[in-house]
Design an enzyme around this catalytic site. Structure first.
Site, PDB file in Angstrom:
ATOM      1  N   ASP A  97       0.801  -1.236   0.000  1.00 53.56           N
ATOM      2  CA  ASP A  97       0.000   0.000   0.000  1.00 53.56           C
ATOM      3  C   ASP A  97       0.832   1.284   0.000  1.00 53.56           C
ATOM      4  OD1 ASP A  97       0.743  -0.914   2.573  1.00 53.56           O
ATOM      5  OD2 ASP A  97      -0.890   0.170   3.553  1.00 53.56           O
ATOM      6  N   GLU A 164      -0.679  -2.318   5.147  1.00 53.38           N
ATOM      7  CA  GLU A 164       0.277  -2.246   6.264  1.00 53.38           C
ATOM      8  C   GLU A 164       0.119  -0.910   6.984  1.00 53.38           C
ATOM      9  OE1 GLU A 164       3.351  -1.134   8.704  1.00 53.38           O
ATOM     10  OE2 GLU A 164       3.148  -0.155   6.761  1.00 53.38           O
TER      11      GLU A 164
HETATM   12 ZN   LIG Z   1       4.710   3.593   6.532  1.00 51.48          ZN
HETATM   13 ZN   LIG Z   2       6.218   1.067   5.549  1.00 51.06          ZN
END
Ligand SMILES: [Zn+2]
Ligand SMILES: [Zn+2]
Length: 436
Positions: A97, A164
């Site tokens: 991401d 994440e």
């Molecule tokens: Zn980050």
């Molecule tokens: Zn990262």
């Protein structure tokens, strides 16, 4: 300690030994193509939980290399499996991401992507955390290992993880059967690019490496009224100010000084006008720790202090503060032994001791730790790969420039150094773990 590390790093050299090494040769040969992947990921970033095109690219590359690929594992997650006879099971993870940041690097392949966040905010989108370098090196590692099947035995599980940055993706993949539908790893590896190490340097931390990260919403409620008649109100601004100050004693007076902890009030909003006492104040906190005990101590302490100060201010029971610990929690990341020390030794031998440094733990967060927490028998290591371009590093050392951090709109790592070093380090680590 960190200062010493920085000074030591200044004296580094990047001489690549001339001796033929198949891992280095394969990596260097592949590097121009890997950089094309990096630039493509960089120019086309996708926000957390929306990594659709990104995931499709990883899946396609894994399929081409002969992996058995499953998509949409825990949202947009990708699981690629390569079986190569009986032996250990190793999982290698890249996160996919990008962030709601409008890029200001001026790079020719800078992102011009705009999107609307899940909260409805229109924003630029940028790989400001360097997950684009992680994915390029993931492809490099996957190709290297597929072409070196005669040099290892066992099962390789390569995963592309969503979200994440929101601390959700690892949990989503685990909840969707990562360890039951696919071979369950005994070993796990990941790396993160670093904005505080010079390009091409590897940083390794043993034990706790990254922190528990909690987000807490604290709504202080009072009784509003006219600014000229404070005695008829319960002023939430004054109460919020007291709470902010009292929260500082959690770390300074309550937590064992040997235990790292952070309580930061990152946002505070209340009131609308000079002469109105509002009815509430909203505070947004980030709370960091390593151990579950200190985490509990901080979260309980925040609730206790908020309530205690409200009682002291005479706030009625039905207007007590509302404390919400958000669901977007990232647990601390623990690098296990003996694996972490063994890999550090392996990389030191390969890259030389100037390029492999012991780095102190940080209070940043990473949800990679969840893969180990889901089964603590898994040997797990996440390592840093320095991305600060050499010239920038030298300028900063001379006090002539300040370095952008990860998540900055200006973060532009030396991608060749990060992707090249990470691919080589990851391939060497995998061959070491999967040796037969
Ligand atoms: Zn980050
Ligand atoms: Zn990262």
């Amino acid at each position: 300690m960190f200062r010493t590390l920085l000074l030591a790093a200044t004296a580094m050299t990047f001489a690549v030994p001339a001796a033929a090494d198949p891992i280095r040769e394969a990596t260097q040969r592949a590097l121009p193509q890997l950089i094309d992947f990096y630039r493509d990921f960089h120019a086309n970033p996708e926000l957390s939980l929306h990594e659709v095109k990104t995931a499709a690219k990883l899946a396609a590359e894994a399929r081409k290399a002969g992996f058995e690929v499953t998509e949409r594992v825990g949202g947009t997650g990708v699981v690629a499996v390569l079986r190569n006879g009986p032996g250990p099971i190793l999982m290698i993870r890249a996160d996919m991401d990008a962030l709601p940041v409008t890029e200001e690097t001026g790079l020719p392949f800078a992102s011009k992507v705009r999107a609307t966040t899940d909260e409805g905010q229109e924003t630029g989108v940028m790989h400001a955390c360097g997950h684009d370098t992680h994915m390029a090196a993931w492809i490099g590692t996957l190709r290297n290992l597929a072409s070196m099947k005669d040099r290892w035995r066992g099962t390789l599980v390569m995963i592309g993880q969503p979200a994440e940055e929101r601390g959700m993706g690892a949990r989503m993949m685990l909840d969707d059967g990562l360890y039951t539908r696919f071979p369950k790893p005994q070993y796990a590896l990941a790396f993160h690019d670093s904005a505080s190490l010079p390009a091409g340097t590897i940083g390794v931390t043993s034990g706790y490496a990254l922190a528990n990260v909690d987000s807490v919403d604290l709504i202080v409620r009072g009784i509003g009224g006219h600014g000229a008649y404070p005695h008829t109100t319960k002023d939430p601004v004054v109460l919020a100010a007291r709470i902010v100050t009292a929260l500082q004693t959690l770390v300074s007076r309550e937590v064992d000084p040997q235990q790292p902890a952070v309580v930061t009030v990152g946002s505070i909003h209340g009131g609308s006008k000079h002469n109105i006492i509002g009815s509430d104040v909203t505070m947004l906190l980030t709370v960091r720790s390593y151990t579950p005990e200190v985490r509990r101590q901080l979260l309980d302490g925040i609730a206790r202090i908020a309530r205690g100060e409200a009682i002291a201010a005479g706030v009625p029971e039905d207007r007590m503060p509302v404390v919400t610990v958000k669901d977007e929690y990232t647990p601390s990341t623990f690098n296990t032994e003996p694996q972490t020390g063994q890999l550090q030794a392996l990389w030191t031998e390969r890259f030389g001791k100037d390029r492999v440094v012991a780095t102190p733990a940080v209070m940043g967060g990473e949800d990679f730790g969840r893969f180990h927490l889901a089964d603590k028998s898994i040997q797990s290591t996440i390592f840093w790969v320095g991305g600060v371009p050499r010239a920038k590093w030298d300028e900063a050392q001379a006090g002539k420039a300040s370095l952008p951090s990860l998540h900055s709109a200006h973060w532009a790592p030396d991608a060749e150094a990060v992707v090249g070093t990470a691919t080589e380090a990851m391939t060497a680590a995998a061959l070491y773990i999967l040796k037969h």
